[in-house]
Design a protein around this motif. Structure first.
Motif, PDB file in Angstrom:
ATOM      1  N   ASP A  25       1.789   9.025  -6.237  1.00 28.35           N
ATOM      2  CA  ASP A  25       2.226  10.401  -5.963  1.00 28.35           C
ATOM      3  C   ASP A  25       3.402  10.818  -6.846  1.00 28.35           C
ATOM      4  O   ASP A  25       3.951  11.917  -6.655  1.00 28.35           O
ATOM      5  CB  ASP A  25       2.641  10.541  -4.483  1.00 28.35           C
ATOM      6  CG  ASP A  25       1.441  10.570  -3.557  1.00 28.35           C
ATOM      7  OD1 ASP A  25       0.325  10.849  -4.042  1.00 28.35           O
ATOM      8  OD2 ASP A  25       1.610  10.317  -2.344  1.00 28.35           O
ATOM      9  N   MET A  73       1.005   3.994  -2.999  1.00 32.22           N
ATOM     10  CA  MET A  73       0.812   5.426  -2.747  1.00 32.22           C
ATOM     11  C   MET A  73       1.978   6.228  -3.332  1.00 32.22           C
ATOM     12  O   MET A  73       1.765   7.258  -3.988  1.00 32.22           O
ATOM     13  CB  MET A  73       0.719   5.663  -1.237  1.00 32.22           C
ATOM     14  CG  MET A  73       0.464   7.091  -0.857  1.00 32.22           C
ATOM     15  SD  MET A  73       0.508   7.330   0.939  1.00 32.22           S
ATOM     16  CE  MET A  73       2.271   7.318   1.228  1.00 32.22           C
ATOM     17  N   ALA A 113      -8.487  -0.772   0.145  1.00 28.43           N
ATOM     18  CA  ALA A 113      -7.774   0.340   0.804  1.00 28.43           C
ATOM     19  C   ALA A 113      -7.222   1.313  -0.228  1.00 28.43           C
ATOM     20  O   ALA A 113      -7.299   2.537  -0.044  1.00 28.43           O
ATOM     21  CB  ALA A 113      -6.635  -0.207   1.664  1.00 28.43           C
ATOM     22  N   VAL A 136      -9.865   7.858  -3.732  1.00 25.69           N
ATOM     23  CA  VAL A 136     -11.000   8.786  -3.591  1.00 25.69           C
ATOM     24  C   VAL A 136     -10.556  10.019  -2.804  1.00 25.69           C
ATOM     25  O   VAL A 136     -10.830  11.164  -3.195  1.00 25.69           O
ATOM     26  CB  VAL A 136     -12.196   8.096  -2.874  1.00 25.69           C
ATOM     27  CG1 VAL A 136     -13.303   9.097  -2.576  1.00 25.69           C
ATOM     28  CG2 VAL A 136     -12.736   6.961  -3.721  1.00 25.69           C
ATOM     29  N   ALA A 137      -9.848   9.784  -1.691  1.00 25.84           N
ATOM     30  CA  ALA A 137      -9.377  10.911  -0.860  1.00 25.84           C
ATOM     31  C   ALA A 137      -8.428  11.804  -1.653  1.00 25.84           C
ATOM     32  O   ALA A 137      -8.536  13.036  -1.623  1.00 25.84           O
ATOM     33  CB  ALA A 137      -8.673  10.379   0.387  1.00 25.84           C
ATOM     34  N   THR A 138      -7.527  11.185  -2.416  1.00 27.37           N
ATOM     35  CA  THR A 138      -6.547  11.952  -3.192  1.00 27.37           C
ATOM     36  C   THR A 138      -7.254  12.810  -4.242  1.00 27.37           C
ATOM     37  O   THR A 138      -6.909  13.967  -4.456  1.00 27.37           O
ATOM     38  CB  THR A 138      -5.542  10.994  -3.870  1.00 27.37           C
ATOM     39  OG1 THR A 138      -5.015  10.142  -2.861  1.00 27.37           O
ATOM     40  CG2 THR A 138      -4.415  11.730  -4.538  1.00 27.37           C
ATOM     41  N   LEU A 177     -10.367  13.882  -4.187  1.00 29.29           N
ATOM     42  CA  LEU A 177     -11.119  14.948  -3.513  1.00 29.29           C
ATOM     43  C   LEU A 177     -10.185  16.123  -3.176  1.00 29.29           C
ATOM     44  O   LEU A 177     -10.529  17.288  -3.400  1.00 29.29           O
ATOM     45  CB  LEU A 177     -11.753  14.387  -2.233  1.00 29.29           C
ATOM     46  CG  LEU A 177     -12.598  15.330  -1.395  1.00 29.29           C
ATOM     47  CD1 LEU A 177     -13.831  15.773  -2.172  1.00 29.29           C
ATOM     48  CD2 LEU A 177     -13.029  14.656  -0.101  1.00 29.29           C
ATOM     49  N   LEU A 178      -9.009  15.790  -2.681  1.00 31.25           N
ATOM     50  CA  LEU A 178      -8.061  16.841  -2.312  1.00 31.25           C
ATOM     51  C   LEU A 178      -7.518  17.575  -3.538  1.00 31.25           C
ATOM     52  O   LEU A 178      -7.241  18.777  -3.481  1.00 31.25           O
ATOM     53  CB  LEU A 178      -6.901  16.240  -1.518  1.00 31.25           C
ATOM     54  CG  LEU A 178      -7.271  15.832  -0.087  1.00 31.25           C
ATOM     55  CD1 LEU A 178      -6.262  14.843   0.467  1.00 31.25           C
ATOM     56  CD2 LEU A 178      -7.360  17.059   0.814  1.00 31.25           C
ATOM     57  N   ALA A 179      -7.413  16.856  -4.651  1.00 27.65           N
ATOM     58  CA  ALA A 179      -6.855  17.470  -5.857  1.00 27.65           C
ATOM     59  C   ALA A 179      -7.742  18.594  -6.387  1.00 27.65           C
ATOM     60  O   ALA A 179      -7.255  19.506  -7.050  1.00 27.65           O
ATOM     61  CB  ALA A 179      -6.670  16.405  -6.933  1.00 27.65           C
ATOM     62  N   ASP A 180      -9.047  18.530  -6.090  1.00 32.46           N
ATOM     63  CA  ASP A 180      -9.974  19.552  -6.590  1.00 32.46           C
ATOM     64  C   ASP A 180     -10.018  20.793  -5.696  1.00 32.46           C
ATOM     65  O   ASP A 180     -10.808  21.702  -5.962  1.00 32.46           O
ATOM     66  CB  ASP A 180     -11.400  18.963  -6.682  1.00 32.46           C
ATOM     67  CG  ASP A 180     -11.479  17.875  -7.736  1.00 32.46           C
ATOM     68  OD1 ASP A 180     -10.682  17.930  -8.687  1.00 32.46           O
ATOM     69  OD2 ASP A 180     -12.321  16.969  -7.592  1.00 32.46           O
ATOM     70  N   HIS A 181      -9.233  20.796  -4.645  1.00 33.89           N
ATOM     71  CA  HIS A 181      -9.307  21.913  -3.704  1.00 33.89           C
ATOM     72  C   HIS A 181      -7.926  22.464  -3.395  1.00 33.89           C
ATOM     73  O   HIS A 181      -6.921  21.848  -3.717  1.00 33.89           O
ATOM     74  CB  HIS A 181      -9.995  21.459  -2.401  1.00 33.89           C
ATOM     75  CG  HIS A 181     -11.399  21.018  -2.627  1.00 33.89           C
ATOM     76  ND1 HIS A 181     -11.714  19.730  -3.008  1.00 33.89           N
ATOM     77  CD2 HIS A 181     -12.567  21.695  -2.586  1.00 33.89           C
ATOM     78  CE1 HIS A 181     -13.024  19.636  -3.179  1.00 33.89           C
ATOM     79  NE2 HIS A 181     -13.564  20.814  -2.924  1.00 33.89           N
ATOM     80  N   ARG A 217       0.828  -1.221   0.000  1.00 32.22           N
ATOM     81  CA  ARG A 217       0.000   0.000   0.000  1.00 32.22           C
ATOM     82  C   ARG A 217       0.857   1.264   0.000  1.00 32.22           C
ATOM     83  O   ARG A 217       0.544   2.232  -0.692  1.00 32.22           O
ATOM     84  CB  ARG A 217      -0.940  -0.004   1.213  1.00 32.22           C
ATOM     85  CG  ARG A 217      -2.001  -1.085   1.075  1.00 32.22           C
ATOM     86  CD  ARG A 217      -2.890  -1.147   2.282  1.00 32.22           C
ATOM     87  NE  ARG A 217      -3.512  -2.464   2.404  1.00 32.22           N
ATOM     88  CZ  ARG A 217      -4.344  -2.810   3.369  1.00 32.22           C
ATOM     89  NH1 ARG A 217      -4.659  -1.941   4.303  1.00 32.22           N
ATOM     90  NH2 ARG A 217      -4.861  -4.021   3.401  1.00 32.22           N
ATOM     91  N   GLU A 257     -10.001   3.466  -1.632  1.00 27.37           N
ATOM     92  CA  GLU A 257     -10.378   4.521  -0.672  1.00 27.37           C
ATOM     93  C   GLU A 257      -9.370   5.671  -0.728  1.00 27.37           C
ATOM     94  O   GLU A 257      -9.745   6.837  -0.707  1.00 27.37           O
ATOM     95  CB  GLU A 257     -10.399   3.960   0.761  1.00 27.37           C
ATOM     96  CG  GLU A 257     -11.480   2.933   1.014  1.00 27.37           C
ATOM     97  CD  GLU A 257     -12.866   3.555   1.026  1.00 27.37           C
ATOM     98  OE1 GLU A 257     -13.137   4.348   1.940  1.00 27.37           O
ATOM     99  OE2 GLU A 257     -13.653   3.264   0.124  1.00 27.37           O
ATOM    100  N   MET A 258      -8.095   5.303  -0.779  1.00 24.83           N
ATOM    101  CA  MET A 258      -7.055   6.323  -0.815  1.00 24.83           C
ATOM    102  C   MET A 258      -7.146   7.162  -2.090  1.00 24.83           C
ATOM    103  O   MET A 258      -6.966   8.377  -2.082  1.00 24.83           O
ATOM    104  CB  MET A 258      -5.677   5.677  -0.722  1.00 24.83           C
ATOM    105  CG  MET A 258      -4.616   6.655  -0.291  1.00 24.83           C
ATOM    106  SD  MET A 258      -3.085   5.859   0.049  1.00 24.83           S
ATOM    107  CE  MET A 258      -2.716   5.152  -1.526  1.00 24.83           C
TER     108      MET A 258
END
Lengths: 179, 149
Positions: free
Chosen positions: B17, B13, B43, B49-51, B53-57, B9, B46-47
């Motif tokens: 990245d 990641m 897992a 999705v979080a990445t 979401l953060l990329a759009d902000h 994992r 899920e990671m």
């Protein structure tokens, strides 16, 4: 405009006016980082101010081959965590808590997402939130994260992985609560 | 989570990245594990999705003017340092005078001067241990007073 190296050299020669350039250049960035850790504007301003004063006092030890902000950041985060240890946590959704996140563009869907992300970020610990901000919003590579946080590269990766999963779990819980 | 899954994992990641050089496993090795491990697949999804979401902000830009406050803080800290330096000189001078007096009177009443000297040493030792200067201004009080001006 004076560059950092020149400003630092003048500060080291005892010219406090040159320090104003550094403060004005980095205060907004420092404020964003302090807010991400503390979540309270007044505390963040106090921490940034204290950090700039401490940095001024330590400038004679600053090595000219380093960049100013990464060096300053270690002072800033120490001030923030010291202050955070003395102050009670601010409850999620409190009026004192400030908006940390903005959307990359102005579309409506993203604005709603930003609110959820904002709430989810405040459910993380200050250390996790700091890591997420530095990695995702500032785009720092692992090596620089390790340098700024003073931890080994492997620890950065492990903490980042867990912080992302925590964030994802918090977002999922918030979405579930909304339904 | 077993150590192999954790390694996979973290490597996944790192590859996602763009930090492949920090990954302990190569892409092929990682993909073969993920293909057969449902927990790792979940897992990593899920990671992702979080990445995303953060990329759009981004971090909200902050407007703040702290230059004047910092300048005042530096001036306050410098005045404290000056006060500390002068009080240090005062303490040194006082110590020399007391030592001189003690040596002069030592022959008259040795026990009394020894006990007085011991008390002085204890008091000085206490301040040294606490890293405090008894004659300096209270730095925190002085600092906050200047800030609120």
């Amino acid at each position: 405009m004076m560059d950092d190296t020149e400003a630092i050299a003048q500060c080291q020669a005892g010219n406090p006016e040159a320090y104003r350039h550094l403060v004005e250049r980095y205060q907004a960035e420092a404020m964003g980082h302090a807010l991400a850790i503390l979540g309270h504007r007044q505390d963040a301003e106090d921490a940034v101010q204290t950090a700039f004063v401490k940095a001024w006092q330590g400038l004679d030890r600053f090595q000219a081959n380093r960049r100013f902000y990464p060096w300053f950041y270690t002072i800033l985060r120490n001030c923030c965590f010291k202050l955070a240890a003395r102050r009670p946590c601010i409850a999620e959704g409190s009026e004192e808590q400030l908006a940390l996140v903005a959307t990359a563009d102005d579309s409506d869907g993203l604005a709603e997402q930003a609110q959820i992300l904002e709430k989810a970020l405040w459910r993380l610990s200050a250390e996790e939130r700091e890591l997420i901000v530095l990695k995702h919003f500032d785009g720092l590579p692992y090596a620089e994260l390790a340098e700024r946080l003073g931890i080994p590269l492997g620890t950065v990766m492990s903490r980042l992985y867990h912080a992302r999963l925590q964030l994802r779990a918090a977002v999922a819980r918030l979405l579930k609560d909304q339904v | 989570m077993n150590p192999i899954c954790e390694q996979v994992r973290l490597s996944a990641m790192a590859h996602a990245d763009g930090e492949s050089e920090t990954a302990s496993l190569g892409l092929a090795e990682m993909e073969s594990h993920v293909a057969g491990c449902a927990e790792c697949r979940s897992a990593l999804a899920e990671m992702e999705v979080a990445t995303q979401l953060l990329a759009d902000h981004r971090l909200r830009p902050q407007t703040v003017q702290l230059a004047a406050r910092v300048h005042e803080g530096i001036a306050a800290a410098q005045s404290c340092r000056e006060a500390r330096r002068f009080s240090g000189l005062f303490v040194a001078l006082l110590t020399i005078l007391l030592a001189e007096r003690a040596i002069t009177l030592r022959s008259d009443a040795p026990t009394r001067w020894a006990s007085r000297g011991a008390v002085c040493l204890l008091v000085a030792g206490w301040f040294i241990c606490q890293r405090q200067n008894p004659f300096s201004l209270n730095e925190h009080l002085e600092f906050s007073r200047k800030i609120t001006l």
